[in-house]
Design a protein around this motif. Structure first.
Motif, PDB file in Angstrom:
ATOM      1  N   VAL A   1       0.866  -1.178   0.000  1.00  9.77           N
ATOM      2  CA  VAL A   1       0.000   0.000   0.000  1.00  9.77           C
ATOM      3  C   VAL A   1       0.900   1.225   0.000  1.00  9.77           C
ATOM      4  O   VAL A   1       1.660   1.443   0.946  1.00  9.77           O
ATOM      5  CB  VAL A   1      -0.922   0.017   1.244  1.00  9.77           C
ATOM      6  CG1 VAL A   1      -1.822   1.236   1.213  1.00  9.77           C
ATOM      7  CG2 VAL A   1      -1.763  -1.243   1.305  1.00  9.77           C
TER       8      VAL A   1
ATOM      9  N   LEU B   1      -5.107   1.332   5.712  1.00  5.51           N
ATOM     10  CA  LEU B   1      -4.649   0.297   6.645  1.00  5.51           C
ATOM     11  C   LEU B   1      -5.698   0.025   7.721  1.00  5.51           C
ATOM     12  O   LEU B   1      -6.002  -1.126   8.030  1.00  5.51           O
ATOM     13  CB  LEU B   1      -3.338   0.734   7.318  1.00  5.51           C
ATOM     14  CG  LEU B   1      -2.076   0.744   6.456  1.00  5.51           C
ATOM     15  CD1 LEU B   1      -0.928   1.357   7.242  1.00  5.51           C
ATOM     16  CD2 LEU B   1      -1.708  -0.657   5.997  1.00  5.51           C
TER      17      LEU B   1
ATOM     18  N   GLY C   1      -8.340  -2.209   6.911  1.00  4.88           N
ATOM     19  CA  GLY C   1      -7.926  -3.588   6.669  1.00  4.88           C
ATOM     20  C   GLY C   1      -7.315  -3.822   5.305  1.00  4.88           C
ATOM     21  O   GLY C   1      -7.087  -4.957   4.905  1.00  4.88           O
TER      22      GLY C   1
ATOM     23  N   ARG D   1      -4.307  -4.094   3.640  1.00  3.90           N
ATOM     24  CA  ARG D   1      -2.892  -4.197   3.982  1.00  3.90           C
ATOM     25  C   ARG D   1      -2.331  -5.435   3.299  1.00  3.90           C
ATOM     26  O   ARG D   1      -3.101  -6.296   2.849  1.00  3.90           O
ATOM     27  CB  ARG D   1      -2.736  -4.295   5.495  1.00  3.90           C
ATOM     28  CG  ARG D   1      -3.476  -5.483   6.003  1.00  3.90           C
ATOM     29  CD  ARG D   1      -3.698  -5.482   7.478  1.00  3.90           C
ATOM     30  NE  ARG D   1      -4.220  -6.787   7.819  1.00  3.90           N
ATOM     31  CZ  ARG D   1      -3.489  -7.777   8.295  1.00  3.90           C
ATOM     32  NH1 ARG D   1      -2.210  -7.621   8.538  1.00  3.90           N
ATOM     33  NH2 ARG D   1      -4.047  -8.938   8.547  1.00  3.90           N
ATOM     34  N   SER D   2      -1.040  -5.504   3.232  1.00  3.51           N
ATOM     35  CA  SER D   2      -0.446  -6.576   2.437  1.00  3.51           C
ATOM     36  C   SER D   2      -0.850  -7.943   2.968  1.00  3.51           C
ATOM     37  O   SER D   2      -0.958  -8.153   4.170  1.00  3.51           O
ATOM     38  CB  SER D   2       1.076  -6.426   2.380  1.00  3.51           C
ATOM     39  OG  SER D   2       1.553  -6.174   3.667  1.00  3.51           O
TER      40      SER D   2
ATOM     41  N   GLU E   1      -3.720  -9.308   2.465  1.00  5.45           N
ATOM     42  CA  GLU E   1      -5.180  -9.395   2.491  1.00  5.45           C
ATOM     43  C   GLU E   1      -5.711  -9.664   1.070  1.00  5.45           C
ATOM     44  O   GLU E   1      -5.159  -9.181   0.088  1.00  5.45           O
ATOM     45  CB  GLU E   1      -5.734  -8.074   3.012  1.00  5.45           C
ATOM     46  CG  GLU E   1      -7.079  -8.168   3.672  1.00  5.45           C
ATOM     47  CD  GLU E   1      -7.070  -8.910   5.005  1.00  5.45           C
ATOM     48  OE1 GLU E   1      -8.104  -9.444   5.352  1.00  5.45           O
ATOM     49  OE2 GLU E   1      -6.000  -8.946   5.682  1.00  5.45           O
TER      50      GLU E   1
END
Lengths: 757, 75
Positions: free
Chosen positions: B17, B28, B31, B33-34, B36
């Motif tokens: 992100v 973030l 939710g 975020r990497s 996901e």
């Protein structure tokens, strides 16, 4: 122990978690709405007596997080730090446990006592989700209560658990104090004992909840490496603050410092020169995290928090949730459909507009009739004179002008509550966002702006649905440019007099001009006075839900109360003042002896004499108005408005139009000696305006309509702007719009002249 | 590729992100975020914003913000 204890409980939770319905369930109708100090973020406060307790509930703004980036989040966390609630009820959207718990972690970080309210438990059951609440309670060290806010289920348990927690928390004297607590206590005592009682109490209570935290909520862990960094930094924070808990829990402060929270940094490190130890420690910690993880601390902490949440969810969620959005997706196939989305949206908007402003005219007529009846009744029992005029026309008339808005407000908020509670509002924002983004606004601004075509007062009140203060102010500033229904009579009168068959097109053009100017003004303001980063438009599209009568009714009642309490009084006073200015000073000697002449005609009792009486009364009214403060202002405004093609009568009518724009029409009736009963369709009034003797040209009439469209909003709207945006923006609105009106009318009139119109 | 390139019905895993300050933090906090998985539901009628599915909820996000989210398509 007989004396009642006061306790303070705050509600925190995500938007769309049903927090408000829990709040309503806890407090019933015993609530009031105000603003948090210094900001236009709404603060709902409610009261409840329970056993020996007087409980005050505060509904914090719905947030996903507690950063310093958004006003709502800042307000929520400042409330927790400064007001030090005894307990926080954390309302959880049980269908979206993961996202909800992310906020829970941050509440735990702050070191406050929380109860987990697993709300919307019905959705959990319907969707076949299985959550082990006992385990959840153990893991978080917080009681868990299941509720269904929309049906007021579980509210009593929630209340009972809250009180029990507070009771045990405070009676629990035998707890063994850990070393760090003992130290905290010692330092608290050593601190210069402030004579201010509140401060001491606050500190003690801060200490109390700090102590609970150790026993109850295990601290959020971000993994062993980061935890160590947080620990050392929080010790440094504690040291640097000399153990004072005024800014919040040291561990929380340490986390915020690592996240780069500017607000907390300002608080903990007011000057880098003086707070060397903490500054150095912070820099070292940040550097350490950066080198070991290759990420900035804010990211690492967020990840850590999520990791911790994910762990909890894995433990407690036995049955993974089915997609609860399936049903909503079906509805959305229609509602946000590429082609059908807009017709559906427009149909809903039409329905709300019609309900608010068409259906609303019936009760408004009753109010009007009631006021007239009351005035008649009073006039027959009171001796004639200035005092009775003041009471009958000024005060009763003023009250009438306040309550006349009630039907619109009630009906508009009926519509808006249903839109909000059902989840459609988010969809409306979704499909309108692109258009509104062009204005530098948010999709949600559309509805208040649309309502501006009906009446600015409820429209401005409805801007509360916008989260960002900047969006809200911008929307408030351009709502008055939407031509409200009170301006329509002025257009009908002038187009009827000057434009004949083209009247409809001219009126339409005026509405469009208003919209175009609003677009330009919005874009200009966004680039100048209201610029700056706005929060990203990331918005939840909640599942569709059935609105409950209770929550809709409470919302409507709340708005009505705000209107009557916070705005009604001011509108009343302003109306009375304006009435007085149009009435005084009273003329004692008229050019002719109206009283005697009228008496003589009355004696005749013929049709001719009745007409004569009406003429004489109209002439007297004109002399009265001429002589009054407002009438005398005609002389002042004449040179200002004559370059716009207006005569002095038009100038004076504009001043009276500050009361309400439709008053422009009745004032013209008075000023042209035909009496105020003449409305916008009166042939007599149209004839007078058209009469070349009065020197109004077609172009002047058009410029006048533009002026009425654009100049200062009426007094009720001004009061609404003051209430929603503050003094500064109220004055801005008055000055900006009046200047705008003059400039645009000038361009229209003088420009038109150049082109030989 | 960015989130913008996802077709309706497709899912992608977040790789990173970008962005700074308020914008990134908001993403973030919601939710995004990497790691996901995000599913593209649809675009609004005027192509912007987008409706995405994440966790157990739907979120609306403008294309300008979606461009900050680097993803990899998953089947």
């Amino acid at each position: 122990m007989n004396d009642r204890r006061q306790i303070k409980i705050a509600l925190a939770g995500n938007p769309n978690s049903g927090k408000t319905s829990i709040f309503n369930g806890l407090t019933g109708a015993h609530q009031k709405v105000a603003n948090f100090p210094g900001v236009t973020v709404e603060k709902r406060v409610g009261y409840r007596k329970y056993g020996n307790y007087d409980i005050m509930f505060v509904d914090l703004p719905g947030t996903y997080s507690l950063t310093a980036y958004s006003l709502d989040e800042k307000v929520a966390r400042d409330y927790i730090i400064n007001m030090n609630p005894d307990l926080i009820i954390n309302v959880i959207d049980s269908g979206n446990l993961q996202r909800s718990l992310y906020l829970t972690m941050q509440l735990i970080e702050m070191g406050v006592d929380i109860i987990l309210d697993m709300n919307m438990w019905d959705e959990v059951m319907e969707n076949g989700i299985e959550i082990d609440t006992d385990k959840l309670s153990k893991l978080l060290g917080a009681p868990v209560v299941k509720t269904i806010g929309s049906r007021s289920q579980g509210i009593d348990r929630l209340l009972k658990t809250s009180v029990a927690l507070i009771e045990n928390g405070h009676t629990d004297q035998d707890e063994v104090e850990t070393e760090s607590e003992a130290r905290t206590e010692k330092e608290t005592k050593e601190e210069t004992p402030s004579s201010e009682k509140g401060r001491r109490r606050r500190r003690r209570s801060m200490h109390d909840y700090h102590r609970h935290m150790h026993h109850r909520h295990p601290p959020v862990s971000y993994g062993p490496k980061l935890d160590d960094v947080v620990k050392t930094l929080s010790e440094e924070v504690d040291h640097s603050c000399h153990g004072c808990r005024g800014c919040g829990n040291p561990r929380w402060l340490a986390i915020k410092l690592l996240e780069g929270d500017q607000e907390i940094k300002k608080r903990c490190i007011p000057s880098e020169k003086e707070n060397i130890a903490l500054t150095t420690r912070l820099e070292e910690s940040v550097e350490h995290i950066k080198t070991t993880t290759n990420e900035d601390p804010e990211m690492v902490i967020t990840e850590g928090r999520y990791g911790y949440v994910a762990g909890i969810v894995r433990e407690v969620m036995k049955q993974p949730p089915r997609d609860r959005m399936q049903f909503s997706e079906h509805i959305d196939q229609l509602v946000t459909h590429r082609l059908l989305g807009y017709p559906i949206f427009l149909a809903i908007m039409w329905l709300i507009f019609q309900t608010t402003f068409k259906l609303g005219t019936y009760p408004m007529e009753w109010i009007d009739a009631g006021v007239v009846m009351l005035q008649g009744a009073l006039a027959s029992i009171m001796p004639a004179g200035a005092i009775s005029d003041l009471i009958i026309q000024g005060v009763i008339g003023g009250i009438g002008s306040v309550i006349i808005f009630l039907p619109n407000i009630v009906l508009l908020f009926l519509g808006i509550s249903i839109l909000e509670d059902s989840g459609y509002m988010a969809r409306a924002a979704f499909i309108m966002d692109k258009l509104m983004h062009f204005l530098g606004l948010h999709g949600k601004s559309f509805i208040p702006m649309l309502m501006g075509f009906g009446c600015g007062v409820p429209a401005i009140m409805s801007t509360r649905t916008l989260e960002s203060p900047r969006d809200r102010i911008l929307t408030i500033l351009i709502i008055p440019l939407m031509s409200c229904s009170a301006r329509l009579p002025v257009y009908i009168l002038f187009t009827g007099a000057f434009f004949g068959a083209a009247a409809g097109n001219v009126i339409f053009a005026i509405y469009i001009i208003g919209i175009l100017i609003a677009v330009l003004a919005a874009r200009l303001m966004r680039k100048t006075i209201l610029k700056g980063d706005s929060l990203p438009f990331v918005m939840e599209l909640p599942p569709y839900r059935q609105p409950t009568i209770k929550s809709v009714a409470i919302h409507m009642w709340e708005r009505t109360k705000i209107y009557l309490r916070k705005m009604g009084g001011i509108i009343l006073i302003a109306s009375i003042i304006l009435w007085v200015l149009g009435y005084f000073p009273k003329k004692s000697e008229y050019s002719i002896d109206y009283e005697t002449q009228i008496e003589q005609y009355r004696f005749l009792e013929s049709e001719y004499s009745e007409q004569k009486i009406a003429e004489l009364e109209a002439a007297r009214a004109t002399e009265d108005l001429d002589y009054s403060v407002i009438g005398r202002m005609g002389g002042i405004v004449e040179p200002i408005v004559s370059p716009l093609g207006f005569n002095w009568q038009m100038g004076v009518s504009l001043i009276t139009g500050f009361v309400a724009k439709e008053v422009v029409v009745s004032s013209l009736g008075v000023l042209y000696q035909i009496g105020e009963e003449h409305d916008e369709q009166s042939e007599t009034l149209i004839g007078v305006l058209r009469d070349p003797v009065n020197g109004i040209s077609k172009l002047g009439a058009f410029a006048f309509m533009i002026f009425v469209l654009l100049y200062t909003p009426c007094v009720a709207v001004i009061v609404a702007i003051k209430r929603e945006a503050g003094w500064k923006w109220m004055w801005f609105s008055i000055v900006f719009q009046t200047t705008l009106a003059w400039v645009v009318s000038f361009i229209v009139y003088q420009g038109g002249h150049l082109f030989g119109l | 590729m960015s989130l913008n390139d996802l077709k309706p019905g497709q899912s992608g895993k977040v790789i990173s992100v970008a962005g700074q300050g308020a914008i990134r933090r908001r993403l973030l906090d919601l939710g995004i975020r990497s790691g996901e998985t995000i599913k593209m539901i649809k675009a609004a009628p005027l192509k912007d914003p987008l409706e995405i599915s994440l966790g157990n909820g739907h979120i609306s996000i403008r294309r300008s913000e979606a461009a900050l989210i680097e993803i990899k398509v998953v089947s």
